[in-house]
Scaffold this motif. Sequence first.
Motif, PDB file in Angstrom:
ATOM      1  N   LEU A  93      -0.483  -1.547  -8.743  1.00  0.00           N
ATOM      2  CA  LEU A  93      -1.106  -1.188  -7.474  1.00  0.00           C
ATOM      3  C   LEU A  93      -1.743   0.185  -7.577  1.00  0.00           C
ATOM      4  N   GLU A  94      -2.691   0.433  -6.701  1.00  0.00           N
ATOM      5  CA  GLU A  94      -3.250   1.772  -6.601  1.00  0.00           C
ATOM      6  C   GLU A  94      -2.564   2.490  -5.448  1.00  0.00           C
ATOM      7  N   GLY A  95      -2.470   3.783  -5.578  1.00  0.00           N
ATOM      8  CA  GLY A  95      -1.884   4.593  -4.505  1.00  0.00           C
ATOM      9  C   GLY A  95      -0.429   4.930  -4.797  1.00  0.00           C
ATOM     10  N   ASP A  96      -0.189   6.192  -5.152  1.00  0.00           N
ATOM     11  CA  ASP A  96       1.178   6.600  -5.497  1.00  0.00           C
ATOM     12  C   ASP A  96       2.132   6.418  -4.328  1.00  0.00           C
ATOM     13  N   ASP A  97       1.623   6.642  -3.093  1.00  0.00           N
ATOM     14  CA  ASP A  97       2.514   6.548  -1.931  1.00  0.00           C
ATOM     15  C   ASP A  97       3.041   5.117  -1.752  1.00  0.00           C
ATOM     16  N   ILE A 144     -12.721   4.242   1.730  1.00  0.00           N
ATOM     17  CA  ILE A 144     -11.595   4.800   2.489  1.00  0.00           C
ATOM     18  C   ILE A 144     -10.560   5.295   1.492  1.00  0.00           C
ATOM     19  N   ASP A 145     -10.324   6.577   1.568  1.00  0.00           N
ATOM     20  CA  ASP A 145      -9.387   7.211   0.661  1.00  0.00           C
ATOM     21  C   ASP A 145      -8.011   7.172   1.314  1.00  0.00           C
ATOM     22  N   GLY A 146      -7.085   6.487   0.719  1.00  0.00           N
ATOM     23  CA  GLY A 146      -5.760   6.378   1.322  1.00  0.00           C
ATOM     24  C   GLY A 146      -5.514   4.966   1.811  1.00  0.00           C
TER      25      GLY A 146
END
Lengths: 250, 441
Positions: B421-425, B171-173
């Motif tokens: 963490l992963e995920g810039d958002d 799952i991307d995101g």
Amino acid sequence: MSLKIDNLHASVEDIEILKGLTLEIPKGEVHAIMGPNGSGKSTLSKVIAGHEDYEVTEGSVTIDGEDILEMEIDERSRAGLFLAFQYPHEVPGVSNANFIRAALQSRLPDGEEIDAVAYYKDLYAKMDELEMDRKFTGRSVNEGFSGGEKKRNEILQMMMLEPKYCIMDETDSGLDIDALRVVAKGVNAMRSPDRGFLVITHYQRLLDYIVPDVVHVLYDGKIVKSGEKDLALELEEKGYDWVKTELAAA
Amino acid sequence: MSTTLTKPEMSAHGEWVSEPLRRDVGAELPDWYQQIQADSWHNFLETPEPVRKDENWRFADLKKIRFERINPVGSLNEQGSFVERFRSNRVDSAIGHCLFANGHLIESDFSQLPDDVIACEINEALANHSELVKEHFMQDPARLGSQKFAALHGASTLCGVFIHVPKNVVIDGVIEIHHVNSGENTGIFPHTLIVAEANSKVSVFENFETAGKGDSPITVGMVDLDARDGGKIQYASFQNNGPNARHMQINASRVGRDSAVKNCFVNLGSMWVRNEAVSRMMEPGADSQMFSANLANGTEEYDQRTLQLHEAQHTTSDLLYKNALYDDARTIFSGLIQVGKGAHHTDSYQTCRNMLGSDTAEANAMPGLEIDADQVKCSHGSTSGPISEEEIFYLMARGIPAERARRMISLGFLNEVIQRLEGDDVKEFIFGKVEAKFRAI
């Protein structure tokens, strides 16, 4: 228009390190200070920058006639003073780009914001000049940088902040010859009639790359000898003992 | 002169709850689960409240959890304002989300997730995916001191999400689970259950806030993370409750062969927080990353208990907990690395760093290590100290005023954790909130 140090006395924990140092660096000139270990070289740079461990007991330091000893550390910087650190500190979790941006932002009036696009364009151009990889913008300030990378980073900050007077504290220490050449190139590109430099070094080598107008010898907290650039070569050749002997004779 | 005899002050607390906090969830709950609820209620009644002489509650200020009464949430009649609040305070780019207000599901949208992923409200999952949920639900008992809380959780009506990611689905995101809670001493029992099957990947962000400053929910949440055969889970909990809230989370990670679980807690609010995290590295190649960034001020108390359990050979784990403390805030970190018999070639690290922003803040750290295997690389340690004056000097020497310099350094201190963490958002969302709290201190 000059950085003027007059009869400066400074102590650390009640031990006097600077004992009446007098020096004037007019805009447009590069002055070098050489001196043996323990002569007070690093103390001088920290005192001018305003480090709290050092107490000024007498004398004055002015830039363009303005007394800076009364100013806070940050005010001195904004007044146009720049210290390139011998040992730049690491600031974990603060990216290099944000750090430099905050430094520039601090020079703007309240409510005015830095133009981010222009800022990055300028930053990248200067990094290219210093042959610094772009990845250094996102990395934490100086964290995990090699000695040479840290020094380049100091010069990058200097180029971005465009100070009136630059003090370079043993910028050559820990640099290999390639890094030294790049760093010197950056400094030389900044030489201008509107800017003065005080280059503090233990070795003459740096002065082959950043050629000074005047060389001073610091010994026991005072300037004991000044001359043209050849003085550095003479010092290198004869060693600091030569100065000590001369002083003893006088 | 007469003296009035007063009764010696009995423990001023009440009994927390006199009956299980349950309500109709509009779904038929399976028998096995109803049994868990009944057993949990029994355990709750049997289990004594924590006492300070219990090693697991050392340094804790137990006055903060002497609950007079934990109240039911009641019905919900101002849904509109919750939704509005959520919209203005969420990770906009989330690929799926759901919103709970006082444990009631207000809205959810998982339509963008790949078809074979199961993502639904936990009670719905209990009803519709009973066997699958049963296999993973509360498989590990609370073991770091919060047995009574876990029992209460098990006995109560839960809210939360079940996510099952099948084999090879990445799952991307990020999926966001958002809780807005209100009321006085209202009991909220979120349960997040995430299963990543072979070579799958999922990232979940759970966000807790209170509707108003005066609200004082008591949250007792549990999270089960189960990754197997190369599955990867990132779970990040972000808690920004108002100053009267009390917040507990008990997280259990089960990490299988070549799998990886990241478990992160970020705390900015609540008067009392307790985060318990147990990671079990159960098969070779299992990797667990546990980290936490906390900014405590006022009289906030953040209590952190962790266990890194290496049960198989060739497993790795890394723990980094960072606390920035101001005013009279307190933190307690107690962590144990346990390398079990035969768990050779374990690689395990544990670090707790505390930055003291005032003379009256108090950071307690109890790192621990137990090794019963060979060829093991382990290190653990903790540091506490004020912000480095030399770092402040460096920033000020570039023109940055003292106050701003301190804030940048403190923010950087916590940012080091956020950047893991992963995920810039997600990173940007958390960073922005941490920055805002620093501004308010």
